[in-house]
Design a protein around this motif. Structure first.
Motif, PDB file in Angstrom:
ATOM      1  N   LEU A 144       0.830  -1.208   0.000  1.00 53.26           N
ATOM      2  CA  LEU A 144       0.000   0.000   0.000  1.00 53.26           C
ATOM      3  C   LEU A 144       0.862   1.256   0.000  1.00 53.26           C
ATOM      4  CD1 LEU A 144      -2.845  -1.098   2.470  1.00 53.26           C
ATOM      5  CD2 LEU A 144      -3.049  -0.668   0.013  1.00 53.26           C
ATOM      6  N   TRP A 145       2.025   1.193   0.678  1.00 55.83           N
ATOM      7  CA  TRP A 145       2.981   2.302   0.586  1.00 55.83           C
ATOM      8  C   TRP A 145       3.304   2.577  -0.879  1.00 55.83           C
ATOM      9  CZ3 TRP A 145       7.410   1.091   4.640  1.00 55.83           C
ATOM     10  CH2 TRP A 145       7.008   1.568   5.898  1.00 55.83           C
ATOM     11  N   THR A 146       3.672   1.494  -1.587  1.00 61.29           N
ATOM     12  CA  THR A 146       4.101   1.640  -2.979  1.00 61.29           C
ATOM     13  C   THR A 146       2.993   2.211  -3.848  1.00 61.29           C
ATOM     14  OG1 THR A 146       5.520  -0.312  -2.652  1.00 61.29           O
ATOM     15  CG2 THR A 146       5.152   0.430  -4.919  1.00 61.29           C
ATOM     16  N   ALA A 147       1.791   1.649  -3.710  1.00 62.57           N
ATOM     17  CA  ALA A 147       0.663   2.140  -4.502  1.00 62.57           C
ATOM     18  C   ALA A 147       0.359   3.596  -4.170  1.00 62.57           C
ATOM     19  CB  ALA A 147      -0.569   1.268  -4.249  1.00 62.57           C
ATOM     20  N   GLY A 148       0.376   3.923  -2.880  1.00 71.88           N
ATOM     21  CA  GLY A 148       0.102   5.291  -2.462  1.00 71.88           C
ATOM     22  C   GLY A 148       1.149   6.273  -2.937  1.00 71.88           C
ATOM     23  N   ASP A 149       2.422   5.843  -2.901  1.00 74.85           N
ATOM     24  CA  ASP A 149       3.498   6.739  -3.325  1.00 74.85           C
ATOM     25  C   ASP A 149       3.432   7.009  -4.830  1.00 74.85           C
ATOM     26  OD1 ASP A 149       4.423   6.942  -0.749  1.00 74.85           O
ATOM     27  OD2 ASP A 149       5.902   5.326  -0.957  1.00 74.85           O
ATOM     28  N   VAL A 150       3.094   5.976  -5.595  1.00 77.51           N
ATOM     29  CA  VAL A 150       2.935   6.179  -7.042  1.00 77.51           C
ATOM     30  C   VAL A 150       1.783   7.140  -7.313  1.00 77.51           C
ATOM     31  CG1 VAL A 150       2.299   5.055  -9.206  1.00 77.51           C
ATOM     32  CG2 VAL A 150       3.943   3.952  -7.660  1.00 77.51           C
ATOM     33  N   ALA A 198      12.807  -1.507  -2.575  1.00 74.28           N
ATOM     34  CA  ALA A 198      13.907  -2.175  -1.874  1.00 74.28           C
ATOM     35  C   ALA A 198      13.379  -3.052  -0.742  1.00 74.28           C
ATOM     36  CB  ALA A 198      14.886  -1.133  -1.326  1.00 74.28           C
ATOM     37  N   ILE A 199      12.367  -2.586  -0.008  1.00 73.37           N
ATOM     38  CA  ILE A 199      11.794  -3.385   1.076  1.00 73.37           C
ATOM     39  C   ILE A 199      11.097  -4.620   0.516  1.00 73.37           C
ATOM     40  CG2 ILE A 199      10.093  -3.405   2.949  1.00 73.37           C
ATOM     41  CD1 ILE A 199      10.657  -0.457   3.385  1.00 73.37           C
ATOM     42  N   VAL A 222      11.676   9.222  -4.280  1.00 70.41           N
ATOM     43  CA  VAL A 222      12.599   8.535  -3.372  1.00 70.41           C
ATOM     44  C   VAL A 222      11.867   7.455  -2.576  1.00 70.41           C
ATOM     45  CG1 VAL A 222      14.107   8.831  -1.365  1.00 70.41           C
ATOM     46  CG2 VAL A 222      14.128  10.532  -3.196  1.00 70.41           C
ATOM     47  N   GLN A 223      10.645   7.748  -2.152  1.00 69.25           N
ATOM     48  CA  GLN A 223       9.870   6.779  -1.394  1.00 69.25           C
ATOM     49  C   GLN A 223       9.578   5.530  -2.212  1.00 69.25           C
ATOM     50  OE1 GLN A 223       6.752   9.659  -0.082  1.00 69.25           O
ATOM     51  NE2 GLN A 223       7.012   8.718   1.912  1.00 69.25           N
ATOM     52  N   ILE A 224       9.295   5.707  -3.496  1.00 73.41           N
ATOM     53  CA  ILE A 224       9.021   4.554  -4.357  1.00 73.41           C
ATOM     54  C   ILE A 224      10.239   3.636  -4.425  1.00 73.41           C
ATOM     55  CG2 ILE A 224       8.547   3.848  -6.732  1.00 73.41           C
ATOM     56  CD1 ILE A 224       6.857   6.412  -7.007  1.00 73.41           C
TER      57      ILE A 224
END
Length: 289
Positions: free
Chosen positions: A238-244, A272-273, A265-267
């Motif tokens: 969800l981090w990834t989807a939200g950051d995109v 990496a995680i 940078v967050q993406i």
């Protein structure tokens, strides 16, 4: 012939404010959604060892700075509301972590870790002692008895001013006190330097720099533990989807450049995680529920 075309254009024009409003709502509350599965995992498992609470530290600092940046350079109200929602969410996560950690103590006394007391405890194996001294959590399984030792010794308080235990406090009130002090400090400095464009831009850059490092504490903790156990993969997805999404939102709305750089940078850190999940051989299907 032109009437249908005009009607379609008017319909599109009428629907655009609704779509814009929905996107704004998603921006305000979407940032908090990734923490719902992590909150549920901590509540269900009864421990928070796999989640880095320093993620909360990074987000609290970043969003407090963003609020003061908004005072100096007013951008979309959506992003201001997003910061308020995120601060409340981080406090909820920290409160749960403190509650779970204190519940896990063997003794009814509040856990306040003391290095001297730990060192004098001859009943624990050295590996467990070192683990508790370093992380303030239950140690690994003892090689002699096969159990995870717990310590019910005094822990650290924010007023101890011991940097080794920074952001590892037992009481939720300590985290509130730190955030209150940081907010007051930011308010005083902003009041004195609000007329300086350089200060305002620096404040915005600092806010997005901290936010860009959101996933870094979790990345480092996974690397140190050589495991992603206890971390919600759903949260990272969800981090990834939200950051995109939000990076695209920043670009389309011509937000200050600091915001879309932060999102980029967050993406990278999110990816990496996710690679760590594969690298450390966790059963991803089980972690995804």
């Amino acid at each position: 012939m032109d009437a249908p075309v005009v009607a379609q254009e008017e319909a599109a024009a009428d629907s655009w404010p609704l779509l814009s409003w929905m996107a704004s709502c998603l921006m305000v509350f979407g940032g908090a959604l990734p923490y719902v599965p992590q909150y549920q995992d901590i509540r269900k498992s009864g421990h928070a060892d796999g989640f880095s609470t320093r993620v909360c530290l990074v987000l609290l600092v970043a969003n407090i700075l963003r609020i003061f940046f908004w005072i100096g350079k007013q951008f979309e109200l959506t992003l201001l509301l997003q910061s308020v929602v995120m601060i409340v969410t981080m406090f909820a996560i920290l409160h749960l972590c403190c509650e779970v950690q204190n519940t896990n103590r063997v003794s009814t006394r509040q856990h306040r870790l003391s290095v001297g007391d730990v060192s004098s405890s001859t009943a624990l194996c050295n590996k467990a002692i070192n683990h508790v001294q370093r992380f303030g959590t239950n140690g690994p399984r003892c090689a002699r008895c096969g159990t995870s030792h717990s310590l019910s010794v005094p822990g650290r308080h924010i007023r101890d001013l011991d940097f080794r235990y920074f952001w590892k406090w037992s009481a939720f009130e300590d985290y509130l006190l730190f955030c209150f002090g940081f907010t007051v400090l930011c308010a005083v400095v902003t009041l004195l330097l609000l007329d300086s464009p350089l200060f305002v831009e620096t404040l915005g850059s600092a806010a997005v720099m901290f936010e860009a490092m959101l996933g870094l504490p979790q990345l480092l903790q996974n690397f140190h533990n050589s495991s992603t156990k206890g971390m919600s993969v759903k949260m990272v997805l969800l981090w990834t989807a939200g950051d995109v999404f939000k990076t695209s939102y920043f670009v389309m709305n011509e937000s200050p450049s600091q915001f879309w750089v932060c999102g980029s940078v967050q993406i990278v850190i999110d990816v990496a995680i996710l690679l760590q999940v594969l690298l450390y051989g966790q059963d991803t299907r089980d972690k995804l529920g």
